[in-house]
Design an enzyme around this catalytic site. Structure first.
Site, mmCIF file in Angstrom:
data_model
loop_
_atom_site.group_PDB
_atom_site.id
_atom_site.type_symbol
_atom_site.label_atom_id
_atom_site.label_comp_id
_atom_site.label_asym_id
_atom_site.label_seq_id
_atom_site.Cartn_x
_atom_site.Cartn_y
_atom_site.Cartn_z
ATOM 1 C CE LYS A 173 23.506 42.163 38.134
ATOM 2 N NZ LYS A 173 23.969 43.310 38.920
ATOM 3 C CG ASP B 55 22.157 47.753 39.850
ATOM 4 O OD1 ASP B 55 21.368 47.457 40.772
ATOM 5 O OD2 ASP B 55 23.009 46.966 39.408
ATOM 6 N N GLY C 252 30.591 47.011 35.850
ATOM 7 C CA GLY C 252 29.186 47.108 35.450
ATOM 8 C C GLY C 252 28.416 48.090 36.308
ATOM 9 C CG ASN D 218 38.918 50.806 36.857
ATOM 10 O OD1 ASN D 218 38.345 50.503 37.911
ATOM 11 N ND2 ASN D 218 39.223 49.916 35.931
HETATM 12 N N1 LIG Z 1 24.324 48.222 46.450
HETATM 13 C C1 LIG Z 1 23.920 47.587 45.369
HETATM 14 O O1 LIG Z 1 22.703 47.466 45.099
HETATM 15 C C2 LIG Z 1 24.933 47.032 44.418
HETATM 16 C C3 LIG Z 1 24.579 46.792 43.077
HETATM 17 C C4 LIG Z 1 25.560 46.292 42.218
HETATM 18 C C5 LIG Z 1 26.834 46.026 42.698
HETATM 19 N N2 LIG Z 1 27.131 46.259 44.013
HETATM 20 C C6 LIG Z 1 28.484 46.010 44.522
HETATM 21 O O2 LIG Z 1 29.393 46.781 43.765
HETATM 22 C C7 LIG Z 1 30.662 46.158 43.695
HETATM 23 C C8 LIG Z 1 31.172 46.155 42.262
HETATM 24 O O3 LIG Z 1 30.308 45.401 41.441
HETATM 25 P P1 LIG Z 1 30.543 45.305 39.846
HETATM 26 O O4 LIG Z 1 29.495 44.380 39.336
HETATM 27 O O5 LIG Z 1 30.671 46.641 39.238
HETATM 28 O O6 LIG Z 1 31.968 44.576 39.807
HETATM 29 P P2 LIG Z 1 32.984 44.457 38.575
HETATM 30 O O7 LIG Z 1 32.305 44.709 37.280
HETATM 31 O O8 LIG Z 1 33.693 43.163 38.796
HETATM 32 O O9 LIG Z 1 34.016 45.676 38.832
HETATM 33 C C9 LIG Z 1 34.885 45.641 39.915
HETATM 34 C C10 LIG Z 1 35.637 46.962 40.000
HETATM 35 O O10 LIG Z 1 36.465 46.927 41.185
HETATM 36 C C11 LIG Z 1 37.802 47.257 40.813
HETATM 37 N N3 LIG Z 1 38.745 46.587 41.721
HETATM 38 C C12 LIG Z 1 38.700 45.294 42.138
HETATM 39 N N4 LIG Z 1 39.754 45.043 42.968
HETATM 40 C C13 LIG Z 1 40.447 46.206 43.068
HETATM 41 C C14 LIG Z 1 41.631 46.598 43.770
HETATM 42 N N5 LIG Z 1 42.301 45.723 44.529
HETATM 43 N N6 LIG Z 1 42.075 47.876 43.654
HETATM 44 C C15 LIG Z 1 41.401 48.769 42.879
HETATM 45 N N7 LIG Z 1 40.277 48.450 42.187
HETATM 46 C C16 LIG Z 1 39.809 47.192 42.285
HETATM 47 C C17 LIG Z 1 37.930 46.779 39.395
HETATM 48 O O11 LIG Z 1 39.044 47.382 38.764
HETATM 49 P P3 LIG Z 1 39.718 46.729 37.437
HETATM 50 O O12 LIG Z 1 38.843 47.122 36.289
HETATM 51 O O13 LIG Z 1 41.057 47.328 37.388
HETATM 52 O O14 LIG Z 1 39.733 45.232 37.672
HETATM 53 C C18 LIG Z 1 36.582 47.228 38.826
HETATM 54 O O15 LIG Z 1 36.591 48.604 38.532
HETATM 55 C C19 LIG Z 1 30.467 44.781 44.326
HETATM 56 O O16 LIG Z 1 30.959 44.827 45.644
HETATM 57 C C20 LIG Z 1 28.958 44.588 44.330
HETATM 58 O O17 LIG Z 1 28.510 43.770 45.396
HETATM 59 C C21 LIG Z 1 26.205 46.775 44.868
#
Ligand SMILES: NC(=O)c1ccc[n+]([C@@H]2O[C@H](COP(=O)([O-])OP(=O)(O)OC[C@H]3O[C@@H](n4cnc5c(N)ncnc54)[C@H](OP(=O)(O)O)[C@@H]3O)[C@@H](O)[C@H]2O)c1
Length: 276
Positions: free
Chosen positions: A65, A101, A130, A151
């Site tokens: 992305k 998104d 992201g 966060n």
């Molecule tokens: N519905 C939809 O269309 C859609 C679209 C996009 C994404 N999503 C979903 O959204 C989720 C996040 O995606 P992303 O791309 O933003 O992921 P990302 O960039 O990897 O960000 C992950 C986030 O989760 C936090 N996190 C992970 N483990 C944690 C824990 N144990 N305790 C507290 N915080 C924790 C991270 O905190 P740190 O910064 O501290 O690591 C970070 O803020 C995924 O499940 C994805 O499938 C859904």
């Protein structure tokens, strides 16, 4: 025949073909939408040859992305706000990109819980990855003034707040439950709850009754956060609606019809998620 695809590495898990093939059938369009596994080292060559390969454009998923955002010549404001893109199309010979998104999240929120717009309290964003940026961009576009990002790593929340300016503030993860009495919308953008692992552990006992709780995690559909919100009688909005709505702008660009997110489509993908 018009063709589009989704690219990623790996790509087997993507549900985008199910969504776009449903719309191709619904609107009787002679077109195709396929999955293409593209290694990071092959990305530039692949998107440089979309036209020769017969594609009108593509969706983009992990880990490409950010890279496609850098490579695209025309960048929509949504992609610039997030610094990443999930939808590509050709304008003449130029590669254009958007991040849908943000649109998908807000369109789903408006459809599922329209009364959120009448609220004035702060917006609580859990996570600073992201997808958090996409969601924050949506709330800023909707005119919200007080968006609080909680966060686990505070540095990432602070970087997000700096990126968006004064209307977005960074907060420590551990004090999130001190804010639940004030907020009007809570959004989980962390991976907590995904595949049944983890829970953002939000205490809704002091939350107002009109608070809207959205989870962008959609596997499972009913996440621990949504279950907990519903126990307190709050409106819950699941992540599948966002996934469906974010697909709309790409389909329209490639195939020339603005498709509808219907209950039939929702049920089709929900069934696929439950079977997984
Ligand atoms: N519905 C939809 O269309 C859609 C679209 C996009 C994404 N999503 C979903 O959204 C989720 C996040 O995606 P992303 O791309 O933003 O992921 P990302 O960039 O990897 O960000 C992950 C986030 O989760 C936090 N996190 C992970 N483990 C944690 C824990 N144990 N305790 C507290 N915080 C924790 C991270 O905190 P740190 O910064 O501290 O690591 C970070 O803020 C995924 O499940 C994805 O499938 C859904």
């Amino acid at each position: 025949m018009k063709r589009a695809c989704v690219i990623g590495w790996p790509i087997a898990h993507s549900r985008s073909p199910l969504i776009h093939q449903f719309w191709l059938r619904t609107y009787g369009i002679e077109g195709s939408y396929t999955k293409e596994a593209v290694r990071p080292e092959d990305l530039k060559a692949f998107i440089g040859s979309l036209k020769e390969r017969g594609f009108a454009g593509c969706n983009v998923t992990v880990p490409h992305k950010e890279a496609v955002f850098s490579l695209a010549e025309i960048k929509s404001s949504s992609a610039v706000a997030v610094g990443a893109a999930n939808t590509l199309w050709l304008e003449g010979d130029a590669l254009a990109c958007a991040n849908t998104d943000s649109y998908g999240f807000m369109a789903n929120l408006d459809q599922s819980a329209p009364h959120w717009r009448a609220s004035r309290g702060p917006i609580m964003i859990l996570g600073a990855g992201g997808s958090a940026r996409a969601v924050i961009h949506g709330f800023l576009e909707a005119g919200r003034e007080d968006i609080r990002v909680f966060n686990r790593s505070i540095e990432r929340a602070e970087a997000t707040a700096r990126h968006f300016g004064a209307r977005v503030t960074a907060w420590a993860w551990d004090i999130r439950n001190d804010h639940t009495a004030d907020v009007s919308v809570v959004v989980n953008t962390t991976t907590l709850g995904m595949n049944g692992v983890g829970d953002p552990e939000i205490d809704f006992s002091r939350a107002g009754r009109d608070v809207v709780v959205a989870d962008i995690v959609y596997v499972p559909l009913e996440t621990p956060l949504l279950s907990s919100a519903r126990r307190y009688g709050l409106t819950g909005v699941d992540g599948l609606g966002m996934l469906l709505h974010q697909a709309v702008p790409g389909f329209e660009k490639w195939f020339g019809v603005r498709p509808e997110v219907t209950r039939e489509l929702y049920n089709l993908i929900a069934e696929n998620i439950r079977e997984a």
